[in-house]
Design an enzyme around this catalytic site. Structure first.
Site, PDB file in Angstrom:
ATOM      1  N   GLU A 257       0.885  -1.185   0.000  1.00  0.00           N
ATOM      2  CA  GLU A 257       0.000   0.000   0.000  1.00  0.00           C
ATOM      3  C   GLU A 257       0.908   1.216   0.000  1.00  0.00           C
ATOM      4  O   GLU A 257       1.377   1.650   1.051  1.00  0.00           O
ATOM      5  CB  GLU A 257      -0.877   0.004   1.263  1.00  0.00           C
ATOM      6  CG  GLU A 257      -1.824  -1.170   1.373  1.00  0.00           C
ATOM      7  CD  GLU A 257      -3.078  -1.026   0.516  1.00  0.00           C
ATOM      8  OE1 GLU A 257      -3.264   0.036  -0.112  1.00  0.00           O
ATOM      9  OE2 GLU A 257      -3.858  -1.990   0.469  1.00  0.00           O
ATOM     10  N   CYS A 291      -2.400   9.328   2.206  1.00  0.00           N
ATOM     11  CA  CYS A 291      -2.035   8.741   0.910  1.00  0.00           C
ATOM     12  C   CYS A 291      -3.078   9.128  -0.126  1.00  0.00           C
ATOM     13  O   CYS A 291      -2.793   9.175  -1.318  1.00  0.00           O
ATOM     14  CB  CYS A 291      -1.908   7.230   1.037  1.00  0.00           C
ATOM     15  SG  CYS A 291      -3.321   6.486   1.851  1.00  0.00           S
TER      16      CYS A 291
HETATM   17  P1  NAD Z   1       8.164   5.344   4.664  1.00  0.00           P
HETATM   18  O1  NAD Z   1       8.248   4.615   3.372  1.00  0.00           O
HETATM   19  O2  NAD Z   1       9.261   6.270   5.017  1.00  0.00           O
HETATM   20  O3  NAD Z   1       8.057   4.284   5.884  1.00  0.00           O
HETATM   21  C1  NAD Z   1       6.989   3.372   5.989  1.00  0.00           C
HETATM   22  C2  NAD Z   1       7.404   2.193   6.839  1.00  0.00           C
HETATM   23  O4  NAD Z   1       8.336   1.380   6.117  1.00  0.00           O
HETATM   24  C3  NAD Z   1       8.103   2.557   8.144  1.00  0.00           C
HETATM   25  O5  NAD Z   1       7.652   1.692   9.158  1.00  0.00           O
HETATM   26  C4  NAD Z   1       9.575   2.310   7.820  1.00  0.00           C
HETATM   27  O6  NAD Z   1      10.339   2.032   8.961  1.00  0.00           O
HETATM   28  C5  NAD Z   1       9.476   1.106   6.910  1.00  0.00           C
HETATM   29  N1  NAD Z   1      10.588   0.906   5.956  1.00  0.00           N
HETATM   30  C6  NAD Z   1      11.198   1.843   5.194  1.00  0.00           C
HETATM   31  N2  NAD Z   1      12.122   1.268   4.391  1.00  0.00           N
HETATM   32  C7  NAD Z   1      12.086  -0.069   4.653  1.00  0.00           C
HETATM   33  C8  NAD Z   1      12.794  -1.201   4.133  1.00  0.00           C
HETATM   34  N3  NAD Z   1      13.732  -1.075   3.184  1.00  0.00           N
HETATM   35  N4  NAD Z   1      12.482  -2.434   4.598  1.00  0.00           N
HETATM   36  C9  NAD Z   1      11.542  -2.592   5.554  1.00  0.00           C
HETATM   37  N5  NAD Z   1      10.846  -1.551   6.092  1.00  0.00           N
HETATM   38  C10 NAD Z   1      11.114  -0.295   5.636  1.00  0.00           C
HETATM   39  O7  NAD Z   1       6.747   6.106   4.661  1.00  0.00           O
HETATM   40  P2  NAD Z   1       6.202   7.206   5.669  1.00  0.00           P
HETATM   41  O8  NAD Z   1       6.913   8.492   5.440  1.00  0.00           O
HETATM   42  O9  NAD Z   1       6.105   6.658   7.047  1.00  0.00           O
HETATM   43  O10 NAD Z   1       4.683   7.360   5.144  1.00  0.00           O
HETATM   44  C11 NAD Z   1       4.288   8.177   4.086  1.00  0.00           C
HETATM   45  C12 NAD Z   1       4.131   7.392   2.802  1.00  0.00           C
HETATM   46  O11 NAD Z   1       3.238   6.286   2.989  1.00  0.00           O
HETATM   47  C13 NAD Z   1       3.500   8.205   1.689  1.00  0.00           C
HETATM   48  O12 NAD Z   1       4.141   7.895   0.484  1.00  0.00           O
HETATM   49  C14 NAD Z   1       2.056   7.740   1.674  1.00  0.00           C
HETATM   50  O13 NAD Z   1       1.387   7.939   0.452  1.00  0.00           O
HETATM   51  C15 NAD Z   1       2.228   6.287   1.985  1.00  0.00           C
HETATM   52  N6  NAD Z   1       0.993   5.696   2.527  1.00  0.00           N
HETATM   53  C16 NAD Z   1       0.283   4.869   1.731  1.00  0.00           C
HETATM   54  C17 NAD Z   1      -0.906   4.331   2.196  1.00  0.00           C
HETATM   55  C18 NAD Z   1      -1.738   3.448   1.328  1.00  0.00           C
HETATM   56  O14 NAD Z   1      -2.628   2.790   1.867  1.00  0.00           O
HETATM   57  N7  NAD Z   1      -1.515   3.382   0.035  1.00  0.00           N
HETATM   58  C19 NAD Z   1      -1.347   4.624   3.489  1.00  0.00           C
HETATM   59  C20 NAD Z   1      -0.570   5.465   4.285  1.00  0.00           C
HETATM   60  C21 NAD Z   1       0.604   6.002   3.788  1.00  0.00           C
END
Ligand code: NAD
Length: 516
Positions: A257, A291
């Site tokens: 997601e 998002c």
């Molecule tokens: P992010 O990608 O920085 O982090 C999200 C999560 O992934 C965190 O828990 C982080 O620790 C983990 N993570 C990051 N890199 C990783 C890796 N290589 N391996 C394993 N885990 C890893 O995102 P954010 O800044 O917390 O959130 C914002 C983003 O999330 C925006 O792009 C938003 O659109 C998206 N989002 C999407 C949805 C959806 O349902 N499509 C919902 C909420 C947020």
């Protein structure tokens, strides 16, 4: 750690909640409304993850034996407990993430709703039957528990996304290992403690696990672990590419997601008042940190000046009217961004948009502290939501990216086909909306041949953000293709088995093959 909310939720005495930044293996949760620390949280190490994984495998071996309707009873009790604590949990979401109180509480309500949904589902994990081509044979599908599943969540929905995954996984017979964002660990501890406490009291310890740690120590090893058949990951497209690759390399299952870049199209015959209200909420609500936030407006050239004028008025009233500020204060409509990097990204994107030929209509800077809604706010990560006009019929390059802050890029079109092409031009495919008065326009947008919106979510006469739990939630293209929450999203948390039963005596092969 003086916040009353932490006391109410039992966090002040929780063994992993400590004074801010007290040791090297501690992170500090910061209140984005003030920039001040809320509390410290102990981080898990690789060894802690290993312990959690071993416990999860054992818990799964017990939990899978519990009949699904009984698993539903546990989820019902969790939903009831979350109902009791809905308001303080929602306030904790606001305190730690910065969304306004109503939205924080709404986020917990979403978990209550999905828990209710999951309880019903626990008696409806249906497989289908199909006729066999051989006599005296019957065929059916059944759905079986999958295993311990990893749930990696983003900061902006620090509670609900776990709820969507965890409640469905629980009735499916799975154990959830939650790895929350390090920006919102307190919300994760509070929610998971409630679920685990309720399940343990009913004799089912270990069904809801939590690991809080750095990506290299905890999150990446979790994605690589073969004991975890499904990784459900929510976050940026960058993260999704890394997680998707790691899970695919071990042939595991992934539910992704990821980022969105959502557009609203406004037709000339639309109710412009309704459209403007929805665009405004979608663009500035949650300070642009959903998002599904509205990031692009594609408006028919004949009504563009009218719509932009109405929106500009709304933006100016927001900026001048003391409605931006402490998310927990009465009357605030827009809270802060999550941190300094987000403020910098907001300003940089607006600057780039202007350099690329855009016209800044309103907003775009850090917020002047004198304009904050509540007096006494020290620091905090506030910005002015921005609206930028792009040239007619095309995007600025910056508008093709997701900047996770409140920037609305506006362009115009002359035919609906042109507008749909513009809407679909971005790499992401999460949410989309059309405002129109005609059935023909609606049909074109939702065309069953798939030539309309290419997004996972398509709305008509309502905005891009604000999904209900009953539908499957998720998006196409770079948004990752995953589906969570309602409809048949539960199938991702189970494995399908096709069962063929022979109750006759003759040796019969499929396709009429004879092997005498
Ligand atoms: P992010 O990608 O920085 O982090 C999200 C999560 O992934 C965190 O828990 C982080 O620790 C983990 N993570 C990051 N890199 C990783 C890796 N290589 N391996 C394993 N885990 C890893 O995102 P954010 O800044 O917390 O959130 C914002 C983003 O999330 C925006 O792009 C938003 O659109 C998206 N989002 C999407 C949805 C959806 O349902 N499509 C919902 C909420 C947020």
């Amino acid at each position: 750690m003086t916040h009353a909310i932490l006391d109410t939720l039992g966090l002040a005495s929780h063994d992993r909640v400590v004074e801010p930044a007290s040791t090297a293996d501690t992170i500090t949760s910061v209140n984005p409304a003030t920039g001040e620390p809320i509390a410290g949280v102990k981080l898990d190490s690789k060894a802690d993850l290993e312990r959690v994984l071993a416990e999860s495998v054992e818990a799964f071996d017990r939990w899978r034996w519990v009949p699904a309707p009984q698993r539903g009873e546990v989820v019902r009790a969790i939903g009831d407990e979350l109902r009791k604590y809905r308001d303080p949990l929602g306030e904790l979401v606001s305190l730690e993430m910065g969304k306004i109180r109503a939205e924080g509480i709404g986020e917990i309500q979403e978990i209550v709703d999905i828990a209710d949904f999951a309880v019903g589902l626990s008696r409806q994990l249906h497989g289908i039957t199909m006729p066999s081509e051989r006599s005296n044979h019957m065929m059916k599908e059944q759905w079986l528990p999958l295993g311990p599943i990893g749930v990696i969540t983003a900061f902006n929905f620090p509670a609900a996304v776990w709820g969507w995954n965890g409640m469905l996984a629980a009735v499916a017979g799975d154990v959830t290992i939650w790895k929350p964002s390090l920006l919102t660990p307190l919300t994760a501890i509070a929610c998971n403690s409630i679920a685990e406490r309720v399940a343990s009291a009913m004799g089912h310890k270990g069904v809801f696990q939590l690991v809080i740690g750095n990506d290299e120590e905890v999150s990446v090893p979790l994605t690589n672990d073969r004991r975890v058949p499904l990784i459900s990951a929510t976050g940026s497209c960058r993260m999704g590419r890394e997680v998707g690759k790691a899970v695919a390399a071990r042939l595991g299952k992934c539910l992704l997601e990821l980022g969105g870049n959502n557009a609203v199209i406004i037709e000339p015959d639309a109710d412009l008042d309704l459209a403007t209200k929805n665009v405004f909420f979608g663009a500035v609500g949650t300070c642009g940190q959903r998002c599904t936030s509205t990031r692009r407006l594609i408006v028919h050239e004949s009504v563009a000046e009218d719509v932009v004028g109405r929106l500009e008025k709304a933006y100016r009233s927001l900026l001048g009217g003391g409605k931006i500020g402490d998310p927990l204060a009465e009357g605030t409509l827009v809270g802060p961004l999550i941190g300094v990097p987000s403020v910098e990204a907001h300003e940089a994107a607006v600057k780039t948009a202007v350099e690329q030929g855009g016209t800044l209509v309103v907003g775009g800077s850090r917020l002047d502290p004198s304009k904050l809604a509540s007096n006494g706010l020290k620091g905090g990560f506030y910005v002015e939501p921005a609206m930028v006009r792009m040239p007619a019929g095309k995007h600025l390059p910056i508008a093709l990216e997701e900047t996770f802050s409140p920037i609305l890029y506006v362009t115009t079109y002359s035919t609906l086909d042109e507008a749909i092409a513009l809407q679909n031009e971005v790499d992401q495919g999460l949410s989309s909306a059309l405002f129109c008065g005609s059935v023909r326009s609606m049909g074109r947008f939702l065309d069953p041949g798939g030539t309309g919106s290419d997004c996972g979510l398509a709305y008509v006469n309502c905005g891009t953000s604000g999904a209900e739990i009953g539908g499957a939630f998720g998006g196409e293209k770079d948004t990752g293709g995953g589906r969570e929450s309602g409809s048949d999203a539960w199938k991702a948390y189970m494995r399908r088995q096709t069962c063929t039963i022979h109750f006759g005596e003759s040796f019969a092969l499929a396709q009429g093959i004879r092997f005498e």
